[in-house]
Design a protein around this motif. Structure first.
Motif, short mmCIF file in Angstrom:
data_model
loop_
_atom_site.label_atom_id
_atom_site.label_comp_id
_atom_site.label_asym_id
_atom_site.label_seq_id
_atom_site.Cartn_x
_atom_site.Cartn_y
_atom_site.Cartn_z
N LYS A 64 88.82 29.24 85.75
CA LYS A 64 89.04 30.65 85.41
C LYS A 64 90.51 31.07 85.42
N ASN A 65 91.42 30.21 85.86
CA ASN A 65 92.83 30.61 85.98
C ASN A 65 93.70 29.97 84.91
N THR A 66 93.13 29.75 83.71
CA THR A 66 93.88 29.05 82.67
C THR A 66 93.89 29.83 81.36
N CYS A 67 93.91 31.14 81.43
CA CYS A 67 93.75 31.95 80.21
C CYS A 67 95.07 32.45 79.64
N HIS A 68 96.18 31.88 80.05
CA HIS A 68 97.47 32.38 79.58
C HIS A 68 98.15 31.37 78.65
N ASN A 69 97.41 30.88 77.67
CA ASN A 69 98.00 30.05 76.63
C ASN A 69 97.30 30.34 75.32
N PHE A 70 97.90 29.88 74.24
CA PHE A 70 97.40 30.20 72.91
C PHE A 70 95.99 29.68 72.69
N PHE A 111 96.27 23.44 65.84
CA PHE A 111 96.86 22.28 66.50
C PHE A 111 98.38 22.42 66.57
N LEU A 112 98.99 22.83 65.47
CA LEU A 112 100.45 22.95 65.42
C LEU A 112 100.95 24.05 66.34
N ILE A 113 100.31 25.21 66.32
CA ILE A 113 100.76 26.32 67.17
C ILE A 113 100.55 26.00 68.64
N ALA A 114 99.46 25.33 68.98
CA ALA A 114 99.24 24.93 70.37
C ALA A 114 100.32 23.94 70.82
N CYS A 115 100.72 23.02 69.94
CA CYS A 115 101.81 22.09 70.25
C CYS A 115 103.10 22.85 70.55
N ILE A 116 103.43 23.82 69.69
CA ILE A 116 104.65 24.60 69.89
C ILE A 116 104.57 25.39 71.19
N ASP A 117 103.40 25.94 71.48
CA ASP A 117 103.22 26.73 72.70
C ASP A 117 103.47 25.88 73.94
N TYR A 118 102.89 24.67 74.00
CA TYR A 118 103.09 23.81 75.17
C TYR A 118 104.51 23.26 75.23
N TYR A 119 105.11 23.02 74.07
CA TYR A 119 106.50 22.55 74.06
C TYR A 119 107.44 23.61 74.65
N PHE A 155 93.93 16.79 75.05
CA PHE A 155 94.74 15.75 74.43
C PHE A 155 96.19 16.22 74.28
N LEU A 156 96.39 17.46 73.87
CA LEU A 156 97.74 17.99 73.72
C LEU A 156 98.45 18.08 75.06
N ILE A 157 97.74 18.54 76.09
CA ILE A 157 98.36 18.66 77.41
C ILE A 157 98.77 17.28 77.93
N ALA A 158 97.90 16.29 77.77
CA ALA A 158 98.24 14.93 78.20
C ALA A 158 99.47 14.40 77.45
N THR A 159 99.52 14.68 76.16
CA THR A 159 100.66 14.22 75.36
C THR A 159 101.95 14.89 75.79
N VAL A 160 101.89 16.21 76.02
CA VAL A 160 103.08 16.95 76.46
C VAL A 160 103.52 16.48 77.84
#
Length: 338
Positions: free
Chosen positions: A48-54, A113-121, A286-291
């Motif tokens: 429940k504490n992971t709602c602050h990302n795209f 996928f692209l916007i999530a990548c930019i967000d985590y970057y 998958f994106l989080i692991a890659t980042v």
């Protein structure tokens, strides 16, 4: 007699097509209902504490759109033929709305996928961070802009328009769009996972046999024993790769196997089914692991806000192989992700 027989045949044909359409609409209603229930279950199971990302905001928007589609199908299916605000709605609109949603979902995979990548970057970059309230507003309007942009593209595309127009002529047929974006995205992720596993399969097997699980500060943590004479530092990519593979497959192995089966059998899944919240959370992990892997040298920095995963626990800790009693340790020697 001949005219009467032709009339009877025509009436029976129309009745048969109507029954086929009703059966198809009923099946479509059950599929969307099942998807809405799956969305609700998945959102309820997440942390429940992971709602602050795209990605989290987009998942909620997808659940909302699916629910609206279910409500529209239910109303039209129940009343069959009615007029609302001067517009006549029939069973044909059930297929029309679902087709528009299918095209929209099918074109969303790459942008999300692209916007999530930019967000985590940006989370790992040294750019100035927005305040929490500003970040929420930014994610909210970004999600709305994506939906409006893709929907506008779908409605303005000549090829899609001709497809929807042809549907009004052959209303007893309701073909749905199969997204090529999801196929290549799934293929790419499966191949990357396969190559990562092949690269470090011996380390993965050894770690699976040696890994320990315990609780630290009310969090479940994986202890990965390492040798003090190891040539790899804890922040090296080669040392962290097998740990990340274990963490990822520990949660998503059934889903990875499902993707492999779909790719091998070339199963064609309509886009309105394929774009779902479990799939988005799989892509998110998958994106989080890659980042994490590409920024492994920043994982110990206290001033870096690490993205939180709703399903995979990335809390990996390392202890020397000579320590056998974990209870003797007051805290992990090196918390990689906490």
């Amino acid at each position: 007699m001949t005219a009467l027989s032709s009339g009877n045949c025509s009436f029976q044909y129309q009745l048969r097509q109507a029954n086929r359409s009703l059966d198809g609409n009923c099946l479509l209603f059950l599929i969307i209902l099942g998807k809405v229930l799956l969305n609700t279950l998945t959102l309820g199971m997440r942390r429940k504490n992971t709602c602050h990302n795209f990605m989290e905001y987009f998942c909620f928007s997808l659940a909302f759109i699916d629910f609206l589609l279910l409500v529209n199908i239910s109303i039209i299916y129940y009343y069959r033929d009615f007029v609302l605000l001067g517009v006549r709605f029939t069973k044909y609109h059930i297929c029309l709305f679902t087709q528009i949603i299918s095209f929209t979902y099918g074109f969303l995979h790459y942008p999300v996928f692209l916007i999530a990548c930019i967000d985590y970057y940006l989370n790992f970059s040294k750019t100035p961070k927005l305040a929490l309230k500003c970040k929420k507003i930014f994610y909210f309007f970004t999600v709305i802009l994506i939906w409006i942009s893709v929907l506008a593209y779908v409605l303005r595309d000549p090829g899609i328009y001709q497809s929807l127009k042809a549907q009004s002529v052959y209303s007893y047929q309701c073909p749905f769009y199969i997204s090529i974006q999801s196929y290549w995205l799934s293929f790419s992720m499966v191949m990357i996972l396969f190559m990562a596993f092949i690269t470090s399969w011996s380390e993965v097997i050894a770690l699976v046999q040696a890994v320990r699980m315990t609780s630290y500060m009310n969090e479940t943590i994986l202890y990965f024993p390492f040798s003090s004479h190891s040539s790899y530092t804890l922040s090296s990519k080669k040392a962290l790769l097998p740990k990340f593979i274990i963490c990822f497959l520990g949660t998503w192995l059934p889903f990875v196997l499902l993707q492999v089966i779909i790719l091998l059998l070339k199963v064609q899944i309509p886009a309105y089914i394929e774009m779902n919240i479990p799939w988005l959370y799989f892509v998110n992990s998958f994106l989080i692991a890659t980042v994490y892997w590409f920024n492994c040298h920043k994982l110990n920095l206290r001033d870096v806000a690490l993205p939180a995963d709703p399903f995979v626990n990335w809390k990996c800790c390392f202890i020397p192989l000579t320590i056998h009693n974990l209870e003797q340790i007051e805290k992990p020697i090196s918390i990689i992700i906490c």
